[in-house]
Design a protein around this motif. Structure first.
Motif, PDB file in Angstrom:
ATOM      1  N   SER A   1       0.792  -1.230   0.000  1.00 13.51           N
ATOM      2  CA  SER A   1       0.000   0.000   0.000  1.00 13.51           C
ATOM      3  C   SER A   1       0.826   1.282   0.000  1.00 13.51           C
ATOM      4  N   LYS A   2       2.029   1.259   0.546  1.00 16.90           N
ATOM      5  CA  LYS A   2       2.836   2.473   0.626  1.00 16.90           C
ATOM      6  C   LYS A   2       3.768   2.659  -0.579  1.00 16.90           C
ATOM      7  N   VAL A   3       3.822   1.664  -1.446  1.00 16.79           N
ATOM      8  CA  VAL A   3       4.743   1.709  -2.593  1.00 16.79           C
ATOM      9  C   VAL A   3       4.104   2.476  -3.749  1.00 16.79           C
TER      10      VAL A   3
ATOM     11  N   GLY B   1       3.952  10.242   7.456  1.00 16.25           N
ATOM     12  CA  GLY B   1       3.717  11.640   7.114  1.00 16.25           C
ATOM     13  C   GLY B   1       3.481  11.823   5.630  1.00 16.25           C
ATOM     14  N   ASP B   2       3.424  10.699   4.892  1.00 21.40           N
ATOM     15  CA  ASP B   2       3.158  10.692   3.450  1.00 21.40           C
ATOM     16  C   ASP B   2       4.221  11.427   2.644  1.00 21.40           C
TER      17      ASP B   2
ATOM     18  N   THR C   1      15.323   6.198   8.861  1.00 16.18           N
ATOM     19  CA  THR C   1      13.975   5.943   9.354  1.00 16.18           C
ATOM     20  C   THR C   1      13.962   4.599  10.048  1.00 16.18           C
ATOM     21  N   THR C   2      13.543   4.563  11.311  1.00 15.61           N
ATOM     22  CA  THR C   2      13.564   3.326  12.077  1.00 15.61           C
ATOM     23  C   THR C   2      12.208   3.085  12.692  1.00 15.61           C
ATOM     24  N   HIS C   3      11.973   1.834  13.027  1.00 18.60           N
ATOM     25  CA  HIS C   3      10.755   1.528  13.750  1.00 18.60           C
ATOM     26  C   HIS C   3      11.044   0.426  14.759  1.00 18.60           C
TER      27      HIS C   3
END
Length: 214
Positions: free
Chosen positions: A63-65, A99-100, A207-209
């Motif tokens: 979905s984010k690609v 944050g798109d 960017t980490t999670h």
């Protein structure tokens, strides 16, 4: 003319995937070369291209690609790769980060044999991939296909380079998996009171999670 193993493997794979050609004819084409390097490594390369193709279609559905496309990996001068200065990865991906905001991402696909749950890697090769990504100002991830489990994990190259050794166990890869940033969420909850929390942040421009169970 010197035919490189990976070029012949890719040609044979493309022929087999796109044309109705028997395995016998493919075997004849393979046996027509007297180069032992090609014969001994061809199957490994063809399996690798198959996994890359499957991965390409899978990541394109997340979905984010926003975009994913293959990169032509022929690079000159050859010393740039042979000396581990730069290495071109398999794919370029553009995805929506938290944050798109659109983010460029480079991805190289590797697989682990079905008899193992440990990914072994060459740090010099990873450094060459990282050097290339820095020139393009893009993050660099490894997409690791765990054949035994039929699972793909995404690990930043910087994480692997900074490891004290050159091995990554599946358990560690699963805990450090970045797949959710691309929109890949998989939750199996057997306990109704279980809460899964994902936190996003910025650490040294990466960017980490972190996933935690409470």
């Amino acid at each position: 003319m010197v035919i490189k193993t990976h070029k012949l493997a890719q040609t044979l794979y493309n022929i087999k995937e796109n044309f109705n050609i028997s395995d016998e004819l493919i075997t004849q084409l393979i046996n027509s070369t007297e180069n032992p390097e090609i014969i001994n490594n061809l199957d490994r390369f063809i399996k690798g291209y198959k996994i890359e193709d499957i991965y390409f279609y899978l990541i394109g559905c997340l979905s984010k690609v926003e975009l994913v496309h293959g990169l032509k990996q022929e690079q000159l001068p050859e010393e740039s790769k042979n000396n581990y200065k730069y290495q071109v990865p398999d794919y370029l991906c553009i995805y929506k980060s938290p944050g798109d905001k659109l983010q460029n991402l480079l991805i190289d696909v590797k697989s682990v044999k079905d008899t193992s749950l440990v990914y072994s890697f060459n740090k010099k090769q990873l450094r060459a991939l990282y050097n290339y990504s820095q020139q393009l100002n893009a993050d660099m991830w490894m997409a690791i296909y765990w054949t035994k489990l039929h699972i793909i994990t995404h690990i930043p190259v910087a994480v692997l380079i900074n490891k004290p050794n050159s091995k990554l166990k599946f358990e560690e890869a699963y805990m450090k998996d970045f797949s959710s940033l691309l929109g890949d969420y998989s939750f199996i909850l057997e306990d109704k009171n279980l809460l899964v929390k994902t936190t996003y942040g910025q650490i040294e421009n990466d960017t980490t999670h972190i996933q935690g169970k409470y």
